[in-house]
Enzyme design. Structure first.
Site, PDB file in Angstrom:
ATOM      1  N   LYS A 202       0.833  -1.210   0.000  1.00 18.02           N
ATOM      2  CA  LYS A 202       0.000   0.000   0.000  1.00 18.02           C
ATOM      3  C   LYS A 202       0.868   1.261   0.000  1.00 18.02           C
ATOM      4  CE  LYS A 202      -3.242   2.992   0.533  1.00 18.02           C
ATOM      5  NZ  LYS A 202      -4.159   3.361  -0.533  1.00 18.02           N
ATOM      6  N   CYS A 262      -4.800  10.533   1.763  1.00 19.52           N
ATOM      7  CA  CYS A 262      -3.790   9.475   1.669  1.00 19.52           C
ATOM      8  C   CYS A 262      -2.426   9.950   1.166  1.00 19.52           C
ATOM      9  CB  CYS A 262      -4.323   8.362   0.773  1.00 19.52           C
ATOM     10  SG  CYS A 262      -5.782   7.582   1.474  1.00 19.52           S
TER      11      CYS A 262
END
Ligand SMILES: NC(=O)c1ccc[n+]([C@@H]2O[C@H](COP(=O)([O-])OP(=O)(O)OC[C@H]3O[C@@H](n4cnc5c(N)ncnc54)[C@H](O)[C@@H]3O)[C@@H](O)[C@H]2O)c1
Length: 439
Positions: A202, A262
């Protein structure tokens, strides 16, 4: 029918929960936010993602989706998915307080045989720490990490089409997590050796995106500075035609900046991880610095134009406040520093329009939006377009000619007008500028 508990029913949790309910699972969303829980149980969804409100309404009405503030609701689930927030701490590392609190809250209600997947973005080692310190002492469950990589604005489609990566605490956990995803989604499931591998997947994805955009921004700045007309979008299109190994070069596009929950934090998780392991990693900070500089770069260009025209009290229309096209999410929007830089340069007559952003969300950010796009544009000396929302894409040369002041600047921060539109704007007397588009 799979019974699923989604712990943390915010942006990601709502998308995962509503889609799984739509695909036949019995889903309970668990969240500390009573207002959010009540809204979901009424069939409403405050998350500003296109299509999510309909999906929540439909699945709540069908009796397959409900929400609760009670952590004990995990007891009835076969699969528990943890999607609480992992914000950036003051030390530029992951703030793990929410995930720890969530794990501690649900631990007393877990039972043997359940599958628990962490989907919150965390640095490598966190899933293992939560498992060993909190979850496994409570029950013999399968613990895995599975990164969530969907993009806001296309979240419902992406969640159902992107490959899913899973890495469990042991082979049985990886297999159980993978089997769940294969049973509920028609997507490729990639099993990796450990939760840490999956956790780093990720961070690697978001580091790649942030650095890639930083590259586009530096190319754009160079194109603007060089004494020849260069359209960075053409440069990128040309560069991206090169195949290297199995894949093509894939430089993303320059814009007014990078925002959202993010990309503004995940690269810093890598940086902190390097520091805590004795490494002096350089790329995260470089990418973040370049991307964080873009709003001021755009403000400078607009200010330079207006001052060059001798405009002291210029009216500026700012189209787009959310951080992303087709999303109403304003978390860490680059438009905030853009507005601040414009004000610092003495521009106070700012008219901000964004049909994707609710009044409540705007108020939460301390911003007043105008709902009347024509009024925002009427008599403006400059327009800054920060998103390619449909309402903005629908604006044509005739609209600009009817509304803007003659010779106004149209600054393209993210709508990427094609050559025909740029020529038509120029022919109508407007000045077109874009990030890296000195054409
Ligand atoms: N937003 C994105 O596009 C995106 C994409 C991929 C991954 N992620 C990651 O997913 C995670 C969640 O992101 P988000 O955007 O959904 O955040 P969010 O803030 O929208 O949602 C988090 C939710 O968790 C709830 N919560 C906090 N503590 C809790 C607790 N102890 N128990 C139960 N609920 C609790 C909050 O009330 C909130 O509703 C983050 O780690 C993020 O990095 C986000």
């Amino acid at each position: 029918m799979k019974r699923v508990a989604v712990v943390g029913f915010g942006y990601i949790g709502s998308v995962i929960g509503a889609v799984l309910a739509d695909r036949g699972c019995q889903v309970v969303g668990i969240d500390l936010n009573q207002g959010l829980v009540d809204a979901v149980n009424r069939g409403e969804c405050p998350i500003p993602e296109p299509g999510i409100d309909d999906l929540v309404a439909k699945t709540v009405a069908a009796g397959r989706l409900s929400a609760s503030t009670d952590m004990a609701a995990v007891a009835g689930a076969d699969v528990v998915v943890v999607t609480v927030g992992t914000p950036l701490s003051d030390e530029y590392d992951a703030d793990l307080s929410h995930i720890r609190a969530a794990c501690m809250g649900i631990a007393p209600h877990l039972h043997d045989g359940q599958v628990l997947m962490v989907k919150s973005t965390v640095p490598p080692g966190v899933t293992r720490r939560m498992a060993e310190e909190v979850l496994l002492p409570a029950a013999r469950i399968h613990v895995a990490f599975s990164p969530e990589r969907l993009a806001e604005g296309a979240a419902i489609r992406e969640f159902q089409t992107l490959p899913i990566v899973v890495g469990g605490m042991d082979r049985a956990a990886t297999a159980a997590a993978a089997a769940f995803w294969r049973s509920v989604l028609d997507v490729e499931v990639i099993e990796v050796a450990s939760p840490e591998t999956a956790e780093l997947v990720k961070l690697a994805c978001n580091q790649w995106i942030d650095l890639n955009i930083a590259l586009a921004h530096e190319l754009a700045k160079l194109a603007d500075a060089l004494p020849w007309p260069i359209d960075t979008l053409e440069v990128i299109r040309g560069a991206n035609s090169l195949k290297k190994g199995q894949h093509y070069v894939n430089i993303l596009t320059p814009s007014n900046g990078v925002g959202g929950y993010c990309l503004t934090k995940d690269p810093w998780f890598i940086d902190a991880l390097g520091k805590s392991n004795g490494l002096d990693l350089r790329l995260s900070a470089a990418g973040r610095t370049v991307n964080d500089g873009m709003p001021a770069y755009v403000a400078d260009a607009v200010d330079l134009f207006l001052k060059g025209r001798g405009k002291k009290a210029a009216k500026i229309a700012v189209l787009g406040y959310s951080f992303k096209t087709n999303s109403g999410d304003c978390r860490f929007t680059p438009v905030d520093p853009l507005l601040a830089a414009l004000r610092a340069a003495g521009h106070d007559d700012l008219h901000i329009a964004d049909p994707m952003v609710s009044d409540a969300e705007a108020a939460h950010h301390g911003v007043v939006l105008t709902r009347d796009l024509d009024a925002a544009l009427d008599g403006a000396d400059a327009v800054i377009i920060n998103a390619a929302h449909d309402a903005f894409k629908a604006l044509g040369v005739a609209d600009f000619s009817r509304l803007l002041s003659p010779g106004a600047l149209i600054y393209d921060g993210r709508i990427y007008y094609d050559r025909a539109m740029i020529d038509a704007l120029t022919a109508s007397g407007f000045v077109y500028r874009g990030v890296g588009r000195s054409i």
